[in-house]
Design a protein around this motif. Structure first.
Motif, PDB file in Angstrom:
ATOM      1  N   SER A 164      -9.052  -4.731   1.658  1.00 57.92           N
ATOM      2  CA  SER A 164      -9.159  -3.307   1.974  1.00 57.92           C
ATOM      3  C   SER A 164      -7.794  -2.612   1.971  1.00 57.92           C
ATOM      4  CB  SER A 164      -9.848  -3.123   3.329  1.00 57.92           C
ATOM      5  OG  SER A 164     -11.170  -3.622   3.295  1.00 57.92           O
ATOM      6  N   LEU A 165      -6.893  -3.019   2.863  1.00 51.28           N
ATOM      7  CA  LEU A 165      -5.615  -2.319   2.962  1.00 51.28           C
ATOM      8  C   LEU A 165      -4.756  -2.524   1.724  1.00 51.28           C
ATOM      9  CD1 LEU A 165      -3.645  -0.590   4.565  1.00 51.28           C
ATOM     10  CD2 LEU A 165      -2.798  -2.680   5.653  1.00 51.28           C
ATOM     11  N   PHE A 166      -4.645  -3.768   1.244  1.00 49.85           N
ATOM     12  CA  PHE A 166      -3.791  -4.053   0.084  1.00 49.85           C
ATOM     13  C   PHE A 166      -4.526  -3.852  -1.243  1.00 49.85           C
ATOM     14  CE2 PHE A 166      -1.511  -7.457   2.882  1.00 49.85           C
ATOM     15  CZ  PHE A 166      -0.997  -6.447   3.676  1.00 49.85           C
ATOM     16  N   GLY A 167      -5.854  -3.774  -1.204  1.00 50.52           N
ATOM     17  CA  GLY A 167      -6.641  -3.505  -2.413  1.00 50.52           C
ATOM     18  C   GLY A 167      -6.592  -4.587  -3.458  1.00 50.52           C
ATOM     19  N   PHE A 201       0.857  -1.192   0.000  1.00 54.02           N
ATOM     20  CA  PHE A 201       0.000   0.000   0.000  1.00 54.02           C
ATOM     21  C   PHE A 201       0.891   1.239   0.000  1.00 54.02           C
ATOM     22  CE2 PHE A 201       0.803  -1.134   4.378  1.00 54.02           C
ATOM     23  CZ  PHE A 201       1.034   0.069   5.035  1.00 54.02           C
ATOM     24  N   LYS A 202       0.323   2.352  -0.436  1.00 52.96           N
ATOM     25  CA  LYS A 202       1.073   3.603  -0.474  1.00 52.96           C
ATOM     26  C   LYS A 202       0.180   4.749  -0.004  1.00 52.96           C
ATOM     27  CE  LYS A 202       4.233   2.628  -4.344  1.00 52.96           C
ATOM     28  NZ  LYS A 202       4.664   3.073  -5.700  1.00 52.96           N
ATOM     29  N   TYR A 203       0.799   5.741   0.604  1.00 51.97           N
ATOM     30  CA  TYR A 203       0.095   6.972   0.970  1.00 51.97           C
ATOM     31  C   TYR A 203       0.581   8.112   0.079  1.00 51.97           C
ATOM     32  CZ  TYR A 203      -1.143   4.611   5.366  1.00 51.97           C
ATOM     33  OH  TYR A 203      -1.625   3.739   6.301  1.00 51.97           O
ATOM     34  N   VAL A 247      -4.788   6.393   0.298  1.00 50.68           N
ATOM     35  CA  VAL A 247      -4.116   5.113   0.116  1.00 50.68           C
ATOM     36  C   VAL A 247      -4.292   4.617  -1.318  1.00 50.68           C
ATOM     37  CG1 VAL A 247      -3.956   2.717   0.891  1.00 50.68           C
ATOM     38  CG2 VAL A 247      -4.492   4.513   2.535  1.00 50.68           C
ATOM     39  N   SER A 248      -3.202   4.154  -1.929  1.00 51.52           N
ATOM     40  CA  SER A 248      -3.271   3.482  -3.224  1.00 51.52           C
ATOM     41  C   SER A 248      -2.727   2.070  -3.058  1.00 51.52           C
ATOM     42  CB  SER A 248      -2.473   4.240  -4.286  1.00 51.52           C
ATOM     43  OG  SER A 248      -1.098   4.318  -3.925  1.00 51.52           O
TER      44      SER A 248
END
Length: 213
Positions: free
Chosen positions: A168-171, A120-122, A128-129
């Motif tokens: 959710s977090l990792f998409g 994940f990235k901010y 978050v992406s």
């Protein structure tokens, strides 16, 4: 297609249903020449627990200090888990419900890959992406009780947790799941529950082999 199977139960298949699910899945995809299948057995890998030793290792790397044995092992284990995930098109997690949640070894694997800039990235304002959103995730889970009911679902912190982290977090694409449940709570239906669940695992494996994924 590169498939990573993360096996998170070291009990034999004669005793543990999720271990039997693993065997059934592997048998179902065996011999498919277009599939490159790798198993990451979290109980067989050297995976020190995530904690201060890892943060000490990061600090030592930044200032050029020598790493201790456990720090070296942690960095190597973390990188191996990240490399395995990055190389995979499909991630298959096979795990039990233990004490309402996932095994600690599987938690450690997730701790290794849950890294800003990797899974994940901010951006500059905190949005978050998801760098790995193209990866598909399949969950194969066994739980002896019944947790699909409204009154019991909130206590289930294994499949729910996996959805929260990977979906959710990792998409990532939560592509499919097979859950075998209730075989301990309903012993008179045990054989039927297990047989029907393993059949679903076999059907899922067949879909992958036929490239309908």
């Amino acid at each position: 297609m590169n498939i990573l199977v993360v096996k998170a139960n070291n009990r034999p298949a004669t005793e543990a249903i999720s271990s039997k699910m693993y065997e059934t899945f592997m048998e179902g995809i065996q011999g498919a020449e277009h599939l490159n299948v790798t198993t990451f057995d979290v109980f067989e890998e050297d995976m020190p627990y995530f904690g201060q030793d890892l943060f000490n290792a990061f600090e030592k790397l930044s200032n050029g200090s020598a790493l201790s044995d456990v720090e070296q092992r942690l960095l190597a284990a973390k990188q191996k888990a990240k490399d395995a995930v990055e190389a995979a098109d499909v991630l298959v997690f096979v795990f039990p419900l233990w004490n309402f949640t996932i095994p600690a070894k599987l938690q450690t694997f997730i701790d290794y890959i849950a890294e800003a800039g990797f899974t994940f990235k901010y951006d500059e304002v905190g949005n978050v992406s998801h760098p790995l959103e193209d990866k598909k995730v399949i969950l194969l889970n066994a739980r002896g009780g019944v947790y699909s009911l409204p009154e019991t679902a909130p206590t289930e912190m294994a499949v729910n947790y996996m959805h929260t982290m990977f979906g959710s977090l990792f998409g990532m694409n939560m592509f499919d799941e097979v859950i075998i449940e209730g075989h301990q709570a309903m012993p008179d239906k045990r054989d039927t529950i297990i047989e029907e669940g393993l059949q679903k695992v076999s059907e899922l494996a067949s879909r992958i082999v036929s490239q309908s994924i």
